[in-house]
Design an enzyme around this catalytic site. Structure first.
Site, PDB file in Angstrom:
ATOM      1  N   ILE A  14       0.829  -1.199   0.000  1.00 27.40           N
ATOM      2  CA  ILE A  14       0.000   0.000   0.000  1.00 27.40           C
ATOM      3  C   ILE A  14       0.862   1.247   0.000  1.00 27.40           C
ATOM      4  CG2 ILE A  14      -0.232   0.104   2.523  1.00 27.40           C
ATOM      5  CD1 ILE A  14      -2.939   1.002  -0.069  1.00 27.40           C
ATOM      6  N   SER A  36      11.161   0.097   7.965  1.00 29.96           N
ATOM      7  CA  SER A  36      10.616  -1.153   7.443  1.00 29.96           C
ATOM      8  C   SER A  36      11.552  -2.291   7.799  1.00 29.96           C
ATOM      9  CB  SER A  36      10.451  -1.075   5.915  1.00 29.96           C
ATOM     10  OG  SER A  36      10.078  -2.329   5.379  1.00 29.96           O
ATOM     11  N   ARG A  37      10.999  -3.412   8.201  1.00 34.85           N
ATOM     12  CA  ARG A  37      11.821  -4.571   8.549  1.00 34.85           C
ATOM     13  C   ARG A  37      12.447  -5.216   7.326  1.00 34.85           C
ATOM     14  NH1 ARG A  37       7.708  -8.289  11.740  1.00 34.85           N
ATOM     15  NH2 ARG A  37       6.462  -7.594   9.956  1.00 34.85           N
ATOM     16  N   LYS A  90      -6.047   3.373   6.864  1.00 37.99           N
ATOM     17  CA  LYS A  90      -7.251   2.696   7.360  1.00 37.99           C
ATOM     18  C   LYS A  90      -7.015   1.198   7.464  1.00 37.99           C
ATOM     19  CE  LYS A  90      -8.610   0.355   3.620  1.00 37.99           C
ATOM     20  NZ  LYS A  90      -8.956  -1.066   3.593  1.00 37.99           N
ATOM     21  N   ASP A 168     -11.777  -5.476   5.485  1.00 42.33           N
ATOM     22  CA  ASP A 168     -10.668  -4.615   5.068  1.00 42.33           C
ATOM     23  C   ASP A 168     -11.077  -3.788   3.852  1.00 42.33           C
ATOM     24  OD1 ASP A 168      -7.622  -3.923   5.185  1.00 42.33           O
ATOM     25  OD2 ASP A 168      -8.004  -4.516   3.114  1.00 42.33           O
TER      26      ASP A 168
END
Length: 308
Positions: A14, A36-37, A90, A168
């Protein structure tokens, strides 16, 4: 003030598909860092998590959380406690209690909190909202059907508690309906369809009504292949209104209306810039309230197992 220096947490699908381009297109904001991992982005400061980002000394004014809702509360709390303005992808969280706690904390810290609903920024949504304010409603019907394998491949979190399952995407429809309806509405029945091997529903049939008794129905399904359906059909005494393509197009009294530019996420970041400039708060949690009600009133139906 100069450009808002933004850090993004979560550099998944996203963020790459929507957030990065929107930030680049919006005035008054610039991407300074990412956490970010599993990924990095060239040209900005990169960190493994929000804790490392906030402790780094890199100057940031705001954070945008693009991570799955599970575990997001701790990230959001850390950002607010550090005095950063905060934007939430969201849904804003996994429970109602946690999102209201975040709103309270943002007010205490004097920073902005923006709970975004990208579908509300669809090109035709405001036009329909203004139209319905002048018309008399008879009924509203939501049909929201898409192919989960296409839109969420390999995203196991979405099937876990807090991942919402079909809600979702379905919460996008609810975000539009709560925005365009002149009156509030409440849930009266909920049928939820759970794959026998999953903790979240793959389909839902919901019935609502307004205080005045106007019926609102919603049919959501993640098993649709071929053409996808994101429609809201509204019957009014003055004629029918159909909001299609997830809020991007509208048909009024049988006539297709000219299409506007559908830059949902750019509009979100433009709104975020406005909020940050005024330390404003924009947190309408009503779509999440309706989803919570759907689970509270939900009658569970077992369906065949889902394998990704």
């Amino acid at each position: 003030m100069g450009n808002i220096r933004l850090g993004i947490v979560g550099l998944g699908k996203i963020a790459r598909d929507q957030h990065l381009g929107a930030i680049e297109a919006a005035d008054g904001i610039e991407l300074t860092a990412v956490a970010s991992r599993n990924a990095q982005l060239e040209g900005v400061h990169c960190f493994r998590d929000i804790g490392e980002m906030l402790a780094s000394g890199v100057e940031l004014d705001a954070i945008s959380l693009c991570t799955p809702p599970q575990g997001r509360f701790a990230q959001a709390k850390a950002a607010l406690e550090a005095g950063k303005h905060l934007m939430l992808e969201k849904p804003p969280g996994t429970t109602l209690a946690e999102v209201f706690a975040l709103e309270k904390l943002a007010r205490e810290k004097g920073v902005s909190l923006y709970a975004t609903w990208h579908s509300r920024a669809g090109a035709a949504v405001e036009q329909v909202r203004e139209l319905l304010a002048k018309r008399t409603l008879r009924s509203v019907s939501v049909i929201w059907k898409e192919d989960v394998r296409y839109w969420h491949p390999g995203q196991a979190w979405i099937w876990e508690p807090g991942g919402l399952g079909v809600f979702d995407p379905g919460i996008n429809a609810l975000s539009i309906v709560t925005h365009i309806m002149p009156d509030s509405f409440h849930l009266t029945s909920s049928d939820l369809f759970f794959p026998e091997n999953r903790a979240a529903p793959i389909a839902a049939n919901l019935k609502f009504e307004t205080a005045g008794g106007i019926p609102v129905t919603a049919e959501m399904d993640w098993r649709q292949t071929g053409p996808q359906t994101w429609d809201i059909r509204i019957d009014t005494e003055e004629g029918p209104v159909a909001l299609t393509h997830g809020g991007g197009r509208v048909i009024i009294d049988g006539e297709k209306q000219p299409e506007g530019e559908n830059h949902e996420y750019r509009r979100l970041y433009e709104r975020f810039v406005e909020l940050v400039q005024n330390s404003g708060i924009d947190t309408d949690f009503s779509p999440l309230v309706h989803v919570a009600d759907a689970f509270m009133l939900g009658r569970r139906h077992a369906v065949e197992a889902f394998e990704d």
